[in-house]
Every structure is written in C-alpha cells, then in structure tokens.
Design a protein around this motif. Sequence first.
Motif, PDB file in Angstrom:
ATOM      1  N   HIS A 540       0.809  -1.218   0.000  1.00 27.28           N
ATOM      2  CA  HIS A 540       0.000   0.000   0.000  1.00 27.28           C
ATOM      3  C   HIS A 540       0.848   1.277   0.000  1.00 27.28           C
ATOM      4  O   HIS A 540       0.330   2.364   0.302  1.00 27.28           O
ATOM      5  N   SER A 541       2.128   1.150  -0.311  1.00 27.55           N
ATOM      6  CA  SER A 541       2.995   2.329  -0.390  1.00 27.55           C
ATOM      7  C   SER A 541       2.561   3.221  -1.544  1.00 27.55           C
ATOM      8  O   SER A 541       2.016   2.749  -2.556  1.00 27.55           O
ATOM      9  N   ASP A 542       2.784   4.522  -1.423  1.00 26.06           N
ATOM     10  CA  ASP A 542       2.458   5.446  -2.503  1.00 26.06           C
ATOM     11  C   ASP A 542       3.275   5.143  -3.756  1.00 26.06           C
ATOM     12  O   ASP A 542       2.798   5.332  -4.887  1.00 26.06           O
ATOM     13  N   ARG A 543       4.493   4.700  -3.532  1.00 29.18           N
ATOM     14  CA  ARG A 543       5.376   4.406  -4.655  1.00 29.18           C
ATOM     15  C   ARG A 543       6.390   3.352  -4.225  1.00 29.18           C
ATOM     16  O   ARG A 543       6.915   3.405  -3.107  1.00 29.18           O
ATOM     17  N   LYS A 557       3.198   2.056  -8.303  1.00 29.88           N
ATOM     18  CA  LYS A 557       2.426   1.416  -7.252  1.00 29.88           C
ATOM     19  C   LYS A 557       2.469  -0.094  -7.438  1.00 29.88           C
ATOM     20  O   LYS A 557       2.880  -0.597  -8.495  1.00 29.88           O
ATOM     21  N   HIS A 558       2.022  -0.788  -6.421  1.00 27.89           N
ATOM     22  CA  HIS A 558       2.081  -2.253  -6.415  1.00 27.89           C
ATOM     23  C   HIS A 558       1.387  -2.851  -7.643  1.00 27.89           C
ATOM     24  O   HIS A 558       1.990  -3.656  -8.380  1.00 27.89           O
TER      25      HIS A 558
END
Length: 582
Positions: A540-543, A557-558
């Motif tokens: 869920h990281s922004d990048r 993103k993922h």
Amino acid sequence: MKYNTKLTLKIFLKHAIKYKWSLIVVFVSLLIGDIFAVIAPYWYKKFFDLITTNPAVEILYTTLFIILGINLVHWFFIRIMQFVYIRFSANMLRDLANTCFVNLQKHSFSFFNNNFVGSLVKKVNRFYQAFDRISDRIVWDFIPIILNITLICVVLAFRNKFLAIIVFVWVFFFMISNYIFSRYKLKYDYKRSQLDSETTAFLADSVTNNANVKLLVGYNRECIGFANKTEELTKMRKFSWNLGSVFESFQWFLMVILELVIMLYTVKLWSQGQLTIGDFILIQSYLIMIIQKLWSFGRIIRDFYESLADAEEMTEIFDTPFEIKDVKNAKKLQVTQGKIEFINVSFAYNKTREVVNKMNLAIKPNEKIALVGPSGAGKSTIIKLLLRQHDVSGGKILVDGQNIAKITQESLWDNISLVPQDPILFHRSIMENIRYAKPDATDVEVVEAAKLANAHDFIIDAPEGYETFVGERGIKLSGGERQRVAIARAILKNSSILILDEATSSLDSRSEKLIKEALENLMKGKTVIIIAHRLSTIMHSDRILVINSGRIIEQGKHRELLKNKKGVYSNLWNIQVGGFMV
C-alpha cells in the motif's frame, strides 16, 4: 615506524595546564621537602663529628632535635604535595577519559564498523592510565632525582669539588645510557602493545559470537586461534622483559663502581686530613640516597616509554581526521515539508566498488515510498547516504532544498527517525532506552509510545517493569521485543521523516498486525522510506522503487508494477507468493 610521542605529551600537557596552580604547589612542596631531605645527612655528619670531640650531652640532644625538626618539615611538605597531587591526578584521569569518549563519539559510522569495540575500549583505558603512570613517574621519581642529585652535588662541592664532579659525571653517564636503551626498547614495547590489543580484540570478537562458536562447532578453532595470539604476545613479552633484565645487571655494575671509586677517594682525602669521620657518614648517606633513587631509574624510564607506547594507539585515533564532519558555520536543518531529493548521487566504497550510480530521486512531502530489490542492490546504502553515515562521491542530497552536506549532522539526525532491522539497545532500563529519543519526555509519554508500539504488555510483565535492564545490546529481550522498543522510541521522537528498515521482520503474526496499525498512525503526516524484503508489507505504499546495482530500474504502485510480467518486481512477487503457496 611512526610514533606519536610528541602528540601524546602535547595532549597530556594541554589538559594538565588547566591545573597549573596545583602543579606549582606540588613542585614547590617537593622542592622544599627535598631540600630538607638533603640537609638531614649534613646534620648527621655534625652529630658524629661532635661525638669525636666528647661534647656535653645537651649539645648532642640539641642536634638530634634539630634532625627531628628537619625530618618533620620534610614530612609536612611531602604530605602537602601528596594531597594536592591526588586531587590533580584524579581530575586529570576524569578529563582524559572524557576527551577520549568525546573524540570516539565524533568518528563516523564506518570507523566503528572497521574497529573492534573491545579494542577501542582498551585503547581508551590505556590512554588515561598511561598518563597516570607517567605523571607518577615524573612527580615521584624524575623530579626528586633531579632535585636530589643537584642538591647533593652542591653540598659535596662545598666539601670537595672533585667528589661532586665524580658523582655528576657518573649520574650523567648512567642516565644517558638508560635513555638510549629505553629508546631502543620502545619499538618492542609498541609491538607488545599492538599484540595485546589484537589479543583483546580476538577475545571480544569470539565472546560476542559465542552462540556461533557453539552452533557452528568452532570451539577448537577459536581456542587454537586465541592460543596463537597469546603465544605471539608471550614471546614479545619475554623478549621485552629479558632486555630489561639484562640492562638492570649493567646498572648494578655501574653502581658498584660508583661506590668503590667514591669510597676509595674519600679514604684518600681522610688520610690527608681533608675529611672527618662525619664526612664518611655524609657521603655514605648521599650514596645510599643516589642508589635508592637511581636503582630503579632504568625501570622508571622504560615504564615511561612503555606508557607512551600504551597511549600510542589512542593517540593515533586522536590524530585521525573525522571522516564525516560539519562544514564551517553549518546551519541547522529546518524541516517544514519533508521533501527529499537525490540529484545525480553517486557513491563508491573505498573509491573502487560503486554502489550508487548517478541516482536521481524526488520524494514528495508526506509520500510513503518503499525500496525493494535483491541483496546488495544498494537499498541500505541509499539510507546511509541520507543519514550521512557516508558522504556522497558525487551529486547532492537535499531535504526541503537544504544540502545535507552543509547542515549540522545532529540537526539532520534529529529530524529523522529510524527503526532498524536489528535494533541495538543500551544496557539500561527499558524506560531509559525509549526516552533516549526524547530526553525530556515524561513517563506518561513513554508509556503511551510503548502502548502504540504494542510493547507495554511485555514490559509490565518484566521483573522490574519499565525499570528492567535489558542487558548488553538488549540481549535479555527477544528480537521482536527489541524491535517494539525501537518502534516505541521512533513514535516518541515523532520526527518529520521516518525510515523503516524491515521494521516488522522480527514480529509474530499477531504482533505484526498490531504494529502495522501503530505504524500507520505513526506515518501520518510524515515522509516515509521503507526498506522491505517481504513485499506483502509494502503493497500500500504510494510508490515502490526497485533498486538494482545502485540504480532505480522500476517504480510505481504495487498493481502498476505487477502488470509488467517480465519486470523484476513482478518476478520477486511471484517468487514470494509462490513460496507461500507451496
């Protein structure tokens, strides 16, 4: 071979000059005390001369009381000197220990990576202990020798100038020969000191890795390795000590010659009526004083140089420039947004192995990015460069437009919280370890941070609760407990920039869920960099940045990265998911 003797003495003198009045009192008291010590034999001479003339008993009693008074004055001034010197010495040992500590703490992260902790500790201890021995030798041996010999020669010159010349020439030859020998022996003392440090470093390294020694069946190898180290040290000790023993034999021979020559010449003068029986007492007393003072002179001067050799290794550290240091008039970092920029950043270890190659990266304020990639790709190095554990080889790193190379290191670190993969704690209480991030935090704030980090429950179950000592490096706590303490510390610090290096790697599934919730709260309103091997933790990281060979080869993103079926990230994800499916 380079010796830093002058630098060592310069450091000692710089610290000693702060106590100049104590030194003056010590010297003056010693001077007066030694004057009366040399006067005493003269009155013994008068006493025995009076006996030969059959004087009244009252005169003899008066002379004895004068001798008693002289000895009491000598005792009084020596005691004054002793009390003042004790205070001076204790203050000096404290100051030197503090100076060593401050200097070590200013060295870079790589300095500590390249040196054994046990060896550094021993170098510090040797340094200030070397001063203790050197100052003792100067105050209790060198100065009294100079004063006594000078005063004795003056008194003898009044009786017969040739007696004074004989003593002076002999003392000069004796001291010069000792100095030459001690200088010759110094290189072997330095080698002994080096071998002693190597032995201590081997011992510390082996004890620290005790679990590996047992589990990897290395007991015999370690015993043999340590035995080899101690054998080398023993050989050098024997050689060094034998050299000293041989020279002591030479000293004894010189002293026998001095007494024989002096007494033969004294008998000649007595036979000519130039000396009295009392003069025999005077001269013999002075000879005893000279021999007592100089008998251990060789050992004293060797101990002096051995102490300098012991201090040599710490002096080399003092003489080593700090690898990372603040520029002149460096300003404090002011973080208002938390934007981070890497502009054409390159870095190579030892100027040969390039790890980061012309990297350009912009991290927006409050953005959560993750760094992934194979081991050795350069993820940890990027973090180390941001923390300025190393200086970049090229390019620059900006935080809110401020070049981190031009701001103070402490202000940089004060604005970044780090939760490492394997936290190391102080051998202090849990309360102190958490509060270390914010020294003025209240107990309530510390407890609240521990609760958010899911550490409160295990802490209150500990024998002393928050006052429980965690052991060296935090060894009394499990890996997960240490990590939760580190997370609590980061929560309490509440910096604008947060770095998570596998922050949940040592936690069980239940704790990991709770910690993730705490970290989500912690990450709000912060710029966050996450290093992860478990890709499920950074979905869920922004990048997400995929690092390989010091370059960013993929980012997004993922779900965006998974669309590239031939991409590195997609391949890593399939390996991990496939592994879990199996």
